[in-house]
Design an enzyme around this catalytic site. Structure first.
Site, mmCIF file in Angstrom:
data_model
loop_
_atom_site.group_PDB
_atom_site.id
_atom_site.type_symbol
_atom_site.label_atom_id
_atom_site.label_comp_id
_atom_site.label_asym_id
_atom_site.label_seq_id
_atom_site.Cartn_x
_atom_site.Cartn_y
_atom_site.Cartn_z
ATOM 1 C CG ASP A 56 -25.486 2.597 -28.813
ATOM 2 O OD1 ASP A 56 -24.314 2.311 -28.447
ATOM 3 O OD2 ASP A 56 -26.080 1.909 -30.705
ATOM 4 C CG ASN A 125 -33.954 -2.234 -37.421
ATOM 5 O OD1 ASN A 125 -32.804 -1.797 -37.284
ATOM 6 N ND2 ASN A 125 -34.638 -1.536 -36.990
ATOM 7 C CG HIS A 127 -29.615 -1.140 -36.032
ATOM 8 N ND1 HIS A 127 -31.595 -1.050 -34.912
ATOM 9 C CD2 HIS A 127 -29.145 -1.697 -34.947
ATOM 10 C CE1 HIS A 127 -31.057 -1.591 -33.489
ATOM 11 N NE2 HIS A 127 -30.024 -1.801 -33.506
ATOM 12 C CD GLU A 132 -33.573 1.620 -34.580
ATOM 13 O OE1 GLU A 132 -33.326 0.717 -35.450
ATOM 14 O OE2 GLU A 132 -34.527 1.533 -33.911
HETATM 15 C C1 F6R Z 1 -25.286 -0.935 -29.836
HETATM 16 C C2 F6R Z 1 -25.484 -1.685 -31.057
HETATM 17 C C3 F6R Z 1 -26.444 -2.120 -31.275
HETATM 18 C C4 F6R Z 1 -26.345 -3.093 -31.755
HETATM 19 C C5 F6R Z 1 -27.039 -4.105 -32.282
HETATM 20 C C6 F6R Z 1 -27.127 -5.703 -32.553
HETATM 21 O O1 F6R Z 1 -24.439 -0.642 -29.053
HETATM 22 O O2 F6R Z 1 -24.360 -0.837 -31.240
HETATM 23 O O3 F6R Z 1 -26.585 -1.306 -32.967
HETATM 24 O O4 F6R Z 1 -25.173 -3.664 -32.191
HETATM 25 O O5 F6R Z 1 -28.814 -3.718 -32.497
HETATM 26 O O6 F6R Z 1 -27.663 -6.021 -31.098
HETATM 27 P P1 F6R Z 1 -27.279 -7.840 -30.260
HETATM 28 O O7 F6R Z 1 -25.811 -7.761 -30.570
HETATM 29 O O8 F6R Z 1 -28.067 -7.450 -29.067
HETATM 30 O O9 F6R Z 1 -28.679 -8.232 -31.557
#
Ligand code: F6R
Length: 241
Positions: A56, A125, A127, A132
């Site tokens: 992303d 959450n 995702h 989302e």
């Molecule tokens: C970002 C991504 C998100 C993160 C998720 C967890 O490229 O794919 O899905 O993996 O938001 O983020 P952290 O590791 O910061 O808790």
């Protein structure tokens, strides 16, 4: 966690030097990326023929913006391993036509032969990528609106001010993720425990996008003790009266 997953990646690279990796950003993979840098320096991991596709990118940010996921990847991985620049792929958050950019990205993944090994983190959450929770999930790469809690979780990339985090992003779809041949999801910390349990034992639902991973036959979860704390067994639902 980082050492075992890094070794798994190094082994996969030895088995298939042209490995296609799907990559996340965020806090969770930082130790893994550090370990991959160490293995590369020690001559134990060779990315020279591998390709990468990030999950992303924020919409409306130039690639060189310090808050972009491109900058994050340069800082934490790309400048420390021997990937060829033309085999590194990220969505262009500054594309003039974001929808065309999404189609182009799907095509590029297909033309690379598909993702061999998809690494994932998970949002508190539920995702994955920037898919989302909501009434539906997108199968393919798409433009998406970020939840306020996701913007807050990314504030550190924008000087700690979550209001500076873009409201929209481009993300690969849940179907894009599910087409990977192998998936490894990493999660650490107490704040991930509830969504991990819903992902593993709850119903497959767009309200918990990670629950779609139940439909994949080759997923490994790599959790620390706190993230795995509530994985005890299926949640029992009270029968309706
Ligand atoms: C970002 C991504 C998100 C993160 C998720 C967890 O490229 O794919 O899905 O993996 O938001 O983020 P952290 O590791 O910061 O808790």
């Amino acid at each position: 966690m980082a050492v075992s997953v890094a070794q798994r990646i190094a082994r996969a690279l030895r088995g298939k030097p042209t490995l296609v990796l799907g990559l996340p950003t965020g806090r969770t993979p930082l130790n893994l990326y550090r370990e991959l840098a160490r293995l590369t320096a020690a001559g134990q991991a060779d990315f020279s023929r591998a390709s990468t596709f990030n999950l992303d990118e924020f919409l409306g940010l130039a690639a060189a913006h310090p808050g972009s996921y491109r900058s994050y990847m340069e800082r934490h991985l790309f400048t420390h391993v021997n990937l060829q620049p033309d085999r590194i792929h990220l969505l262009d958050g500054n594309a003039r036509d974001p929808l065309r950019e999404c189609e182009h990205y799907e095509r590029a993944i297909r033309e690379a032969g598909g993702i061999d090994l998809q690494l994932l983190g998970i949002g508190a959450n539920g995702h994955i990528g920037f898919n989302e929770p909501g009434p539906s999930v997108s199968a393919r790469t798409h433009r998406t609106r970020l939840h306020p809690e996701t913007r807050r979780a990314n504030a550190m990339l924008f000087g700690g001010d979550w209001r500076k985090v873009p409201r929209e992003a481009l993300s690969v779809g849940v179907g894009t993720i599910l087409r990977a041949r192998e998936i490894i999801l990493l999660a650490t910390g107490r704040d991930k425990a509830a969504c991990i349990q819903r992902m593993v034992y709850g119903p497959v639902t767009p309200r918990v996008p990670a629950s779609f991973l139940q439909l994949h036959s080759n997923v490994r979860l790599v959790l620390d003790a706190t993230a795995g704390a509530s994985v005890r067994g299926p949640t029992r639902r009270r029968p309706r009266r």
